[in-house]
Enzyme design. Structure first.
Site, mmCIF file in Angstrom:
data_model
loop_
_atom_site.group_PDB
_atom_site.id
_atom_site.type_symbol
_atom_site.label_atom_id
_atom_site.label_comp_id
_atom_site.label_asym_id
_atom_site.label_seq_id
_atom_site.Cartn_x
_atom_site.Cartn_y
_atom_site.Cartn_z
ATOM 1 N N ASN A 10 43.132 38.275 40.107
ATOM 2 C CA ASN A 10 42.746 38.116 38.540
ATOM 3 C C ASN A 10 43.353 39.428 38.059
ATOM 4 O O ASN A 10 42.918 40.459 37.990
ATOM 5 C CB ASN A 10 41.382 38.377 38.339
ATOM 6 C CG ASN A 10 40.714 38.476 36.735
ATOM 7 O OD1 ASN A 10 41.814 38.222 35.963
ATOM 8 N ND2 ASN A 10 39.577 38.663 36.397
ATOM 9 N N TRP A 11 44.725 39.307 37.417
ATOM 10 C CA TRP A 11 45.328 40.298 36.771
ATOM 11 C C TRP A 11 45.012 40.995 35.452
ATOM 12 O O TRP A 11 45.029 41.954 35.112
ATOM 13 C CB TRP A 11 46.952 39.882 36.279
ATOM 14 C CG TRP A 11 47.532 39.653 37.671
ATOM 15 C CD1 TRP A 11 47.166 39.314 39.058
ATOM 16 C CD2 TRP A 11 48.964 39.206 37.787
ATOM 17 N NE1 TRP A 11 47.961 39.108 39.751
ATOM 18 C CE2 TRP A 11 49.195 38.963 39.146
ATOM 19 C CE3 TRP A 11 50.131 38.797 37.032
ATOM 20 C CZ2 TRP A 11 50.469 38.552 39.809
ATOM 21 C CZ3 TRP A 11 51.360 38.652 37.107
ATOM 22 C CH2 TRP A 11 51.664 38.477 38.669
ATOM 23 N N LYS A 12 43.586 40.114 34.868
ATOM 24 C CA LYS A 12 43.284 40.650 33.566
ATOM 25 C C LYS A 12 44.335 40.826 32.548
ATOM 26 O O LYS A 12 45.326 40.149 32.562
ATOM 27 C CB LYS A 12 42.339 41.770 33.966
ATOM 28 C CG LYS A 12 41.210 41.741 35.153
ATOM 29 C CD LYS A 12 40.303 42.629 35.264
ATOM 30 C CE LYS A 12 39.284 42.273 36.158
ATOM 31 N NZ LYS A 12 38.047 43.030 36.359
ATOM 32 N N HIS A 96 33.989 34.685 33.267
ATOM 33 C CA HIS A 96 34.177 36.133 33.879
ATOM 34 C C HIS A 96 33.120 36.984 32.968
ATOM 35 O O HIS A 96 32.975 36.904 31.941
ATOM 36 C CB HIS A 96 35.517 36.764 33.710
ATOM 37 C CG HIS A 96 35.677 37.963 34.602
ATOM 38 N ND1 HIS A 96 35.298 39.021 34.091
ATOM 39 C CD2 HIS A 96 36.274 38.113 35.828
ATOM 40 C CE1 HIS A 96 35.696 39.999 35.014
ATOM 41 N NE2 HIS A 96 36.298 39.303 35.882
ATOM 42 N N GLU A 98 33.375 39.941 32.074
ATOM 43 C CA GLU A 98 33.938 40.526 30.920
ATOM 44 C C GLU A 98 34.111 39.629 29.642
ATOM 45 O O GLU A 98 33.870 40.033 28.622
ATOM 46 C CB GLU A 98 35.695 41.024 31.100
ATOM 47 C CG GLU A 98 35.473 42.120 32.094
ATOM 48 C CD GLU A 98 36.625 42.595 33.074
ATOM 49 O OE1 GLU A 98 37.599 41.638 32.887
ATOM 50 O OE2 GLU A 98 36.378 43.249 34.076
ATOM 51 N N GLU A 168 30.088 37.983 41.226
ATOM 52 C CA GLU A 168 30.840 39.034 40.959
ATOM 53 C C GLU A 168 29.907 40.055 40.520
ATOM 54 O O GLU A 168 29.368 39.902 39.149
ATOM 55 C CB GLU A 168 32.065 39.112 40.102
ATOM 56 C CG GLU A 168 33.237 38.152 40.586
ATOM 57 C CD GLU A 168 34.379 38.570 39.755
ATOM 58 O OE1 GLU A 168 35.231 38.902 40.427
ATOM 59 O OE2 GLU A 168 34.546 38.105 38.568
ATOM 60 N N GLY A 174 35.325 46.654 39.280
ATOM 61 C CA GLY A 174 36.197 47.825 38.657
ATOM 62 C C GLY A 174 35.742 49.105 38.851
ATOM 63 O O GLY A 174 36.158 50.207 38.376
ATOM 64 N N SER A 214 35.412 44.893 43.458
ATOM 65 C CA SER A 214 36.169 46.225 44.271
ATOM 66 C C SER A 214 36.552 45.705 45.597
ATOM 67 O O SER A 214 36.261 46.578 46.546
ATOM 68 C CB SER A 214 35.282 47.341 44.435
ATOM 69 O OG SER A 214 35.062 47.875 42.845
ATOM 70 N N GLY A 235 40.411 42.012 41.455
ATOM 71 C CA GLY A 235 40.870 42.337 40.142
ATOM 72 C C GLY A 235 42.164 43.538 40.378
ATOM 73 O O GLY A 235 43.297 43.079 40.675
ATOM 74 N N GLY A 236 41.719 44.846 40.438
ATOM 75 C CA GLY A 236 42.528 45.858 40.480
ATOM 76 C C GLY A 236 43.437 45.940 41.551
ATOM 77 O O GLY A 236 44.806 46.194 41.540
HETATM 78 P P1 PGA Z 1 38.000 44.402 40.570
HETATM 79 O O1 PGA Z 1 37.727 43.110 39.658
HETATM 80 O O2 PGA Z 1 38.287 43.828 41.812
HETATM 81 O O3 PGA Z 1 39.076 45.174 40.024
HETATM 82 O O4 PGA Z 1 36.744 45.011 40.794
HETATM 83 C C1 PGA Z 1 37.302 41.777 40.107
HETATM 84 C C2 PGA Z 1 37.194 40.814 39.088
HETATM 85 O O5 PGA Z 1 36.651 41.438 37.872
HETATM 86 O O6 PGA Z 1 37.539 39.637 39.100
#
Ligand code: PGA
Length: 254
Positions: A10-12, A96, A98, A168, A174, A214, A235-236
């Protein structure tokens, strides 16, 4: 029942066109022709078409980070399922945390999107997860149950087996604070049991449940070897070829 492990990046809201293409190319080159697990990249919507040119004809699949649940029409700024499949998407991330927190998405809204995704032949990755406060006040299971029941509202048994759930925990996204394998496995087992009650135990056995929050090359192997963890939503660590490929290679073959 073997569920194929799904590692999705997930590149956001990150990358520009040049780095989106080179990140995708780096991953495609590193995973080769027959990776042991299923892999999907979810770039920002403006880069879906260009990343699709890189992934086309390779085992690496494409996903979007959101959709709008309507057919073509007067919905300024939105993108629907038909557009996403048109540019080569197989997956779409829905609900998600967010989006739930920043854009006010509710379970009812996620459920509408889920039906639009399925009607448009996209595999929805439905995200759920508790906040730190909810975990500390022992509400994790109640929160997850109401998010899953609400987000999957109206989903029939025949289609349920094909969806993906991503657990999640909000406190792990994050933050560098990953859920322990025991914490994650306990919630995944709870989710599978709940899906068994909502549909049938046989259907629940087929639904893939990813962990997200994470995930890094160093913790992926222990998380992904848990019996009810069927992949990762990353994500990251999905923004660096080396890290994302490190997670893919840490996954047990499925
Ligand atoms: P993260 O994000 O790996 O940076 O914690 C995961 C996500 O929000 O899908």
């Amino acid at each position: 029942m073997t569920r194929r492990i799904l590692i999705a990046g997930n590149w956001k809201m990150n990358t520009r066109s040049a780095d989106a293409a080179s990140l995708a190319k780096g991953i495609v080159d590193a995973v080769g022709k027959s990776p042991a697990v299923e892999i999907a990249l979810c770039p920002p919507s403006v880069y879906l078409a260009s990343v699709s040119e890189v992934t086309a004809g390779t085992p690496v699949e494409l996903g979007a980070q959101n959709l709008y649940a309507a057919d073509d029409g007067a919905f300024t700024g939105e993108v629907n399922a038909a557009m996403l499949t048109d540019v080569g998407c197989q997956f779409v991330i829905l609900g998600h945390s967010e989006r739930r927190q920043l854009m006010g998405e509710t379970d009812a809204c996620v459920s509408k999107k889920l039906h639009a995704a399925l009607a448009g032949n996209l595999i929805p990755i439905v995200c759920v997860g508790e906040t730190l406060e909810q975990r500390e006040t022992n509400e994790t299971e109640a929160v997850i149950e109401s998010q899953i029941r609400g987000s999957l509202e109206g989903l029939d048994e025949a289609r349920a087996a094909g969806i993906v759930i991503a657990y999640e925990p909000v406190w792990a996204i994050g933050t560098g604070k990953v859920a322990s394998k025991e914490q994650a496995e306990a919630v995944h087992a709870f989710i599978r049991d709940l899906l068994g009650k909502m549909f049938t135990p046989g259907v629940a056995e087929q639904i893939r449940i990813q962990y997200g929050g994470s995930v890094k090359p160093g913790n992926a192997a222990e998380l992904l070897s848990q019996p009810n963890i069927d992949g990762a939503l990353v994500g990251g660590a999905s923004l660096k070829v080396e890290d994302f490929v490190g997670i893919i290679t840490a996954a047990p073959a499925s």
